[in-house]
Design a protein around this motif. Structure first.
Motif, PDB file in Angstrom:
ATOM      1  N   MET A 156       0.892  -1.158   0.077  1.00  0.00           N
ATOM      2  CA  MET A 156      -0.017   0.163   0.153  1.00  0.00           C
ATOM      3  C   MET A 156       1.025   1.153   0.014  1.00  0.00           C
ATOM      4  O   MET A 156       0.596   2.189  -0.519  1.00  0.00           O
ATOM      5  N   ALA A 157       2.123   1.032   0.527  1.00  0.00           N
ATOM      6  CA  ALA A 157       3.020   2.336   0.694  1.00  0.00           C
ATOM      7  C   ALA A 157       3.688   2.471  -0.548  1.00  0.00           C
ATOM      8  O   ALA A 157       4.763   3.310  -0.658  1.00  0.00           O
ATOM      9  N   GLY A 158       3.605   1.597  -1.293  1.00  0.00           N
ATOM     10  CA  GLY A 158       4.314   1.444  -2.574  1.00  0.00           C
ATOM     11  C   GLY A 158       5.728   0.965  -2.883  1.00  0.00           C
ATOM     12  O   GLY A 158       6.320   0.782  -3.680  1.00  0.00           O
ATOM     13  N   ARG A 159       5.554   0.026  -1.716  1.00  0.00           N
ATOM     14  CA  ARG A 159       7.020  -0.727  -1.843  1.00  0.00           C
ATOM     15  C   ARG A 159       6.421  -2.157  -2.280  1.00  0.00           C
ATOM     16  O   ARG A 159       5.448  -2.670  -2.051  1.00  0.00           O
ATOM     17  N   ASP A 160       7.418  -2.861  -3.005  1.00  0.00           N
ATOM     18  CA  ASP A 160       7.117  -4.186  -3.283  1.00  0.00           C
ATOM     19  C   ASP A 160       7.692  -5.310  -2.549  1.00  0.00           C
ATOM     20  O   ASP A 160       8.690  -5.379  -2.176  1.00  0.00           O
ATOM     21  N   LEU A 161       6.713  -5.814  -1.780  1.00  0.00           N
ATOM     22  CA  LEU A 161       6.869  -6.965  -1.032  1.00  0.00           C
ATOM     23  C   LEU A 161       5.962  -8.077  -1.157  1.00  0.00           C
ATOM     24  O   LEU A 161       4.577  -7.888  -1.248  1.00  0.00           O
ATOM     25  N   ALA A 162       6.463  -9.261  -1.403  1.00  0.00           N
ATOM     26  CA  ALA A 162       5.469 -10.434  -1.787  1.00  0.00           C
ATOM     27  C   ALA A 162       5.514 -11.442  -0.537  1.00  0.00           C
ATOM     28  O   ALA A 162       6.578 -11.616   0.043  1.00  0.00           O
ATOM     29  N   TYR A 163       4.171 -11.989  -0.332  1.00  0.00           N
ATOM     30  CA  TYR A 163       4.149 -12.724   0.879  1.00  0.00           C
ATOM     31  C   TYR A 163       4.561 -14.117   0.226  1.00  0.00           C
ATOM     32  O   TYR A 163       4.511 -14.655  -0.897  1.00  0.00           O
ATOM     33  N   ARG A 164       5.199 -14.873   1.159  1.00  0.00           N
ATOM     34  CA  ARG A 164       5.929 -16.025   0.730  1.00  0.00           C
ATOM     35  C   ARG A 164       4.665 -17.132   0.606  1.00  0.00           C
ATOM     36  O   ARG A 164       5.067 -18.503   0.267  1.00  0.00           O
ATOM     37  N   GLY A 165       3.508 -16.967   1.377  1.00  0.00           N
ATOM     38  CA  GLY A 165       2.750 -17.933   1.448  1.00  0.00           C
ATOM     39  C   GLY A 165       2.504 -18.650   2.662  1.00  0.00           C
ATOM     40  O   GLY A 165       3.374 -18.659   3.579  1.00  0.00           O
ATOM     41  N   GLY A 166       1.229 -18.894   3.187  1.00  0.00           N
ATOM     42  CA  GLY A 166       1.200 -19.343   4.471  1.00  0.00           C
ATOM     43  C   GLY A 166       1.014 -20.822   4.527  1.00  0.00           C
ATOM     44  O   GLY A 166       0.706 -21.440   3.365  1.00  0.00           O
ATOM     45  N   ILE A 167       1.416 -21.384   5.884  1.00  0.00           N
ATOM     46  CA  ILE A 167       0.894 -22.708   6.212  1.00  0.00           C
ATOM     47  C   ILE A 167       0.233 -22.672   7.354  1.00  0.00           C
ATOM     48  O   ILE A 167       0.119 -21.797   8.113  1.00  0.00           O
ATOM     49  N   PRO A 168      -0.966 -23.573   7.593  1.00  0.00           N
ATOM     50  CA  PRO A 168      -1.706 -23.535   8.697  1.00  0.00           C
ATOM     51  C   PRO A 168      -0.659 -24.152   9.897  1.00  0.00           C
ATOM     52  O   PRO A 168       0.200 -24.746   9.626  1.00  0.00           O
ATOM     53  N   MET A 169      -1.000 -23.243  10.989  1.00  0.00           N
ATOM     54  CA  MET A 169      -0.176 -23.753  12.069  1.00  0.00           C
ATOM     55  C   MET A 169      -1.036 -23.567  13.254  1.00  0.00           C
ATOM     56  O   MET A 169      -1.248 -22.390  13.751  1.00  0.00           O
ATOM     57  N   ASN A 170      -1.088 -24.163  14.278  1.00  0.00           N
ATOM     58  CA  ASN A 170      -1.770 -23.965  15.457  1.00  0.00           C
ATOM     59  C   ASN A 170      -1.443 -24.827  16.621  1.00  0.00           C
ATOM     60  O   ASN A 170      -0.717 -25.664  16.395  1.00  0.00           O
ATOM     61  N   VAL A 171      -1.555 -24.106  17.910  1.00  0.00           N
ATOM     62  CA  VAL A 171      -1.039 -24.840  19.224  1.00  0.00           C
ATOM     63  C   VAL A 171      -2.170 -24.556  19.918  1.00  0.00           C
ATOM     64  O   VAL A 171      -3.035 -23.456  20.052  1.00  0.00           O
ATOM     65  N   LEU A 172      -2.737 -25.775  20.418  1.00  0.00           N
ATOM     66  CA  LEU A 172      -4.105 -25.963  21.046  1.00  0.00           C
ATOM     67  C   LEU A 172      -3.866 -26.419  22.644  1.00  0.00           C
ATOM     68  O   LEU A 172      -2.972 -27.417  22.656  1.00  0.00           O
ATOM     69  N   ASP A 173      -4.239 -25.761  23.676  1.00  0.00           N
ATOM     70  CA  ASP A 173      -4.292 -26.286  24.904  1.00  0.00           C
ATOM     71  C   ASP A 173      -5.596 -26.280  25.497  1.00  0.00           C
ATOM     72  O   ASP A 173      -6.588 -25.567  25.542  1.00  0.00           O
ATOM     73  N   THR A 174      -5.805 -27.746  25.651  1.00  0.00           N
ATOM     74  CA  THR A 174      -7.242 -28.111  25.928  1.00  0.00           C
ATOM     75  C   THR A 174      -7.136 -28.654  27.350  1.00  0.00           C
ATOM     76  O   THR A 174      -6.632 -29.776  27.511  1.00  0.00           O
ATOM     77  N   LEU A 175      -7.663 -28.067  28.332  1.00  0.00           N
ATOM     78  CA  LEU A 175      -7.527 -28.406  29.791  1.00  0.00           C
ATOM     79  C   LEU A 175      -6.129 -28.780  30.081  1.00  0.00           C
ATOM     80  O   LEU A 175      -5.958 -29.888  30.835  1.00  0.00           O
ATOM     81  N   GLY A 176      -5.258 -28.039  29.513  1.00  0.00           N
ATOM     82  CA  GLY A 176      -3.648 -28.591  29.918  1.00  0.00           C
ATOM     83  C   GLY A 176      -3.070 -29.692  28.866  1.00  0.00           C
ATOM     84  O   GLY A 176      -1.932 -29.676  29.036  1.00  0.00           O
ATOM     85  N   LEU A 177      -3.848 -30.288  28.028  1.00  0.00           N
ATOM     86  CA  LEU A 177      -3.221 -31.071  27.121  1.00  0.00           C
ATOM     87  C   LEU A 177      -2.854 -30.290  25.866  1.00  0.00           C
ATOM     88  O   LEU A 177      -3.772 -29.667  25.226  1.00  0.00           O
ATOM     89  N   ILE A 178      -1.511 -30.211  25.620  1.00  0.00           N
ATOM     90  CA  ILE A 178      -1.097 -29.347  24.425  1.00  0.00           C
ATOM     91  C   ILE A 178      -0.874 -30.151  23.175  1.00  0.00           C
ATOM     92  O   ILE A 178      -0.035 -31.340  23.281  1.00  0.00           O
TER      93      ILE A 178
END
Lengths: 407, 159
Positions: free
Chosen positions: A303-325
């Protein structure tokens, strides 16, 4: 140059700060959909469990932060965008002219097909206001029915249990927990863990209606009387106000690697955006904090006129269910070349998926040390060499493999 | 003064003094499991590799933190977890591609190397010089000398 950002979550705030830095002379306005300073939804589970107060949920600590940077924060919701006139119209009729517009409006809970969700005692768990209502309603000994077994449901269980509530969770017909992030083994472990801690998990049945009380009526005929119903059955992107602009929306607002939508001057980032995937031509909604922050940054540069490409996302999640990670990352569903080790009694599980000489995805339960190396292996496309066979024999050596292969 | 931890794995004998020192410095106990520096023992090649946060400039941990709980020190470059702010969401632990910020279930917060506030216990404890805390100004001076050498050559070529 006028930059307008709709949305004050992590993508919006990050973009605003970068825009200010990159384009000091430009106007930067950020429209927040809720009153008060921008806060992190990620912190809400810890507010529910009483570990933090509301001040602890703020995205930036200093209340004067935005003013000091010259970022104008407005409270309102976008009703419509006039793309030809480069104008955003807010629900109270205010108009904001823009040269570049960033849509970072996130998502909202989607209602399941259950009658009576408008009854008293039924709440979603998405906003700070939702959290306040749940805290007020979940008193010691009160019975809570939680609809949904996705990420949000699992991560708020601690808060509901910490408030002394008897908890019943409706898992739907399959009974699979967190199925978008966990495979059957990991999901099964999470379920057993919950049950061992006194949570009743219902499967093979579904909620039909909420009746007065409230009480949840199930398809089987069983009725669950309770003091509080929490609905967490998924979210949908906030994009309705873009109707008529020509912005292409599939699962989210379709954007390219520069976070540009299909309409010139309009960008999107975060949970409402459907952006490039890492290592593939496909595009997905990556409704996760790391993608929101990175997309916000990339959008600001362009938006500011600089050229920058996103290298692509990967799903990543960390879940804490009642203390089980549990964590899942990348293409954990695999491409036909995977390995795992499992100890059900100890709630430990490690699954690694390969493609050729590289790691492409993983699921882990029960481990918290050096877990980030899996991202390093995937995004660094680290060739495993002799380590592939070693990992196949014991995927728990993943940190060792990363260090050996990169140092 | 900018200083950074420098690791020369070839000098590491796998004695684990660094892990004990780190654990004692931060947690008050001699427990390698609580250390923020980890020596990887590669049995197949007989190598020992001390491994910890490099205080990288990308600072994925800090940029993904939803509540500004990881601060970057402008003078020293250290990325430090502010315990009173960390809610324990763990998103930094999967976002850091080096795996050098980890969740501590006992405290409910994440932990990482903070260079012990400027005197890293691991470097003090290392008997072989595998972990040293090097003055960044010195390396800067080395770079300057190399640069001066190049410009001298250029000047001579022109002269």
């Amino acid at each position: 140059m006028q930059h307008v950002i709709i949305g004050a979550g992590p993508a919006g705030v990050t973009a605003a700060e970068h825009l200010r830095r990159l384009d000091p002379a430009a106007g930067v306005s950020m429209v927040a959909g809720e009153a008060g300073l921008p806060y992190a939804r990620m912190a809400i589970p810890y507010l529910l469990s009483g570990r933090i107060g509301e001040a602890g949920t703020m995205i930036r600590r200093d209340p004067g932060h935005y003013e000091e940077l010259g970022i104008r924060v407005l409270c309102g919701r976008a009703r419509k965008v006039d793309a030809a006139g480069h104008t955003v119209i807010l629900d109270d009729g205010r108009k904001l002219r823009y040269d570049r517009l960033l849509v970072a409006t996130g998502s909202s809970p989607s209602a399941p097909a259950v009658e009576g969700l408008d009854r008293p005692g039924v709440h979603t768990c998405w906003t700070l206001e939702d959290a306040r209502r749940i805290v007020a309603a979940a008193q010691t000994g009160s019975r809570v029915v939680l609809m949904g077994v996705g990420f949000v449901s699992c991560i708020i269980m601690q808060g509901l249990v910490a408030r002394g509530s008897g908890l019943t969770v409706i898992a739907g017909s399959s009974g699979r927990m967190v199925r978008s992030m966990m495979d059957e083994t990991a999901g099964g472990m999470i379920r057993r863990w919950c049950e061992a801690r006194g949570v009743r998990v219902l499967s093979g049945d579904r909620a039909v209606a909420v009746e007065d009380g409230p009480a949840v009526r199930m398809e089987s005929g069983e009725t669950l009387p309770c003091e509080l119903v929490v609905v967490a059955t998924g979210v949908k992107p906030n994009v309705e106000f873009l109707d008529g602009t020509g912005v292409t929306v599939e699962q989210g607002i379709l954007v390219d690697a520069r976070m540009r939508s299909t309409v010139p001057g309009i960008y999107a980032a975060g949970d409402c955006a459907q952006g490039p995937d890492f290592g593939s031509r496909s595009r997905s909604v990556h409704a996760i904090q790391p993608a929101a922050v990175e997309q916000g940054r990339v959008a600001a540069f362009n938006m500011a006129g600089r050229d920058l490409a996103y290298r692509g996302g990967i799903p990543m999640n960390v879940l804490d269910t009642l203390g089980l990670i549990a964590t899942s990352i990348g293409r954990w569903q695999g491409a036909g070349d995977g390995t795992w080790v499992e100890d059900g009694d100890a709630y430990r599980y490690m699954r690694l998926e390969f493609e050729d000489d590289r790691v492409i995805g993983a699921i882990n339960v029960g481990r918290t040390d050096h877990i980030g190396v899996i991202r390093g292996l995937i995004e660094g496309r680290v060739p495993l060499g002799v380590w592939k066979d070693r990992l196949r024999a014991d995927p728990n050596r993943v940190a060792e493999a990363y260090v050996a292969a990169t140092r | 003064m900018m200083k950074s931890l420098t690791i020369d794995a070839a000098k590491c004998t796998g004695c684990l003094q660094c892990e004990l020192a780190c654990s004692f410095e931060h947690e008050g106990v001699f427990n390698p499991a609580k250390s923020r520096v980890k020596v990887f023992v590669l049995h197949d090649t007989g190598r020992y590799i001390p491994y910890t946060c490099t205080q990288c400039s990308d600072a994925w941990c800090a940029s993904v933190c939803p509540v500004e709980a990881i601060e970057s020190d402008r003078e020293t470059g250290v990325k430090r977890v502010i315990d009173s702010r960390c809610v324990g969401c763990k998103v930094c632990t999967i976002a850091c591609p080096f795996g050098t910020i980890n969740y501590n279930a006992a405290s409910g917060k994440v932990v990482k190397c903070d260079l012990c506030g400027g005197e890293p216990a691991c470097a003090d404890a290392c008997p072989t010089g595998a972990i040293t805390f090097v003055d960044a100004e010195w390396t800067g001076y080395g770079r300057m000398k190399a640069w001066a050498g190049r410009t001298d050559t250029a000047a001579q070529a022109q002269g």
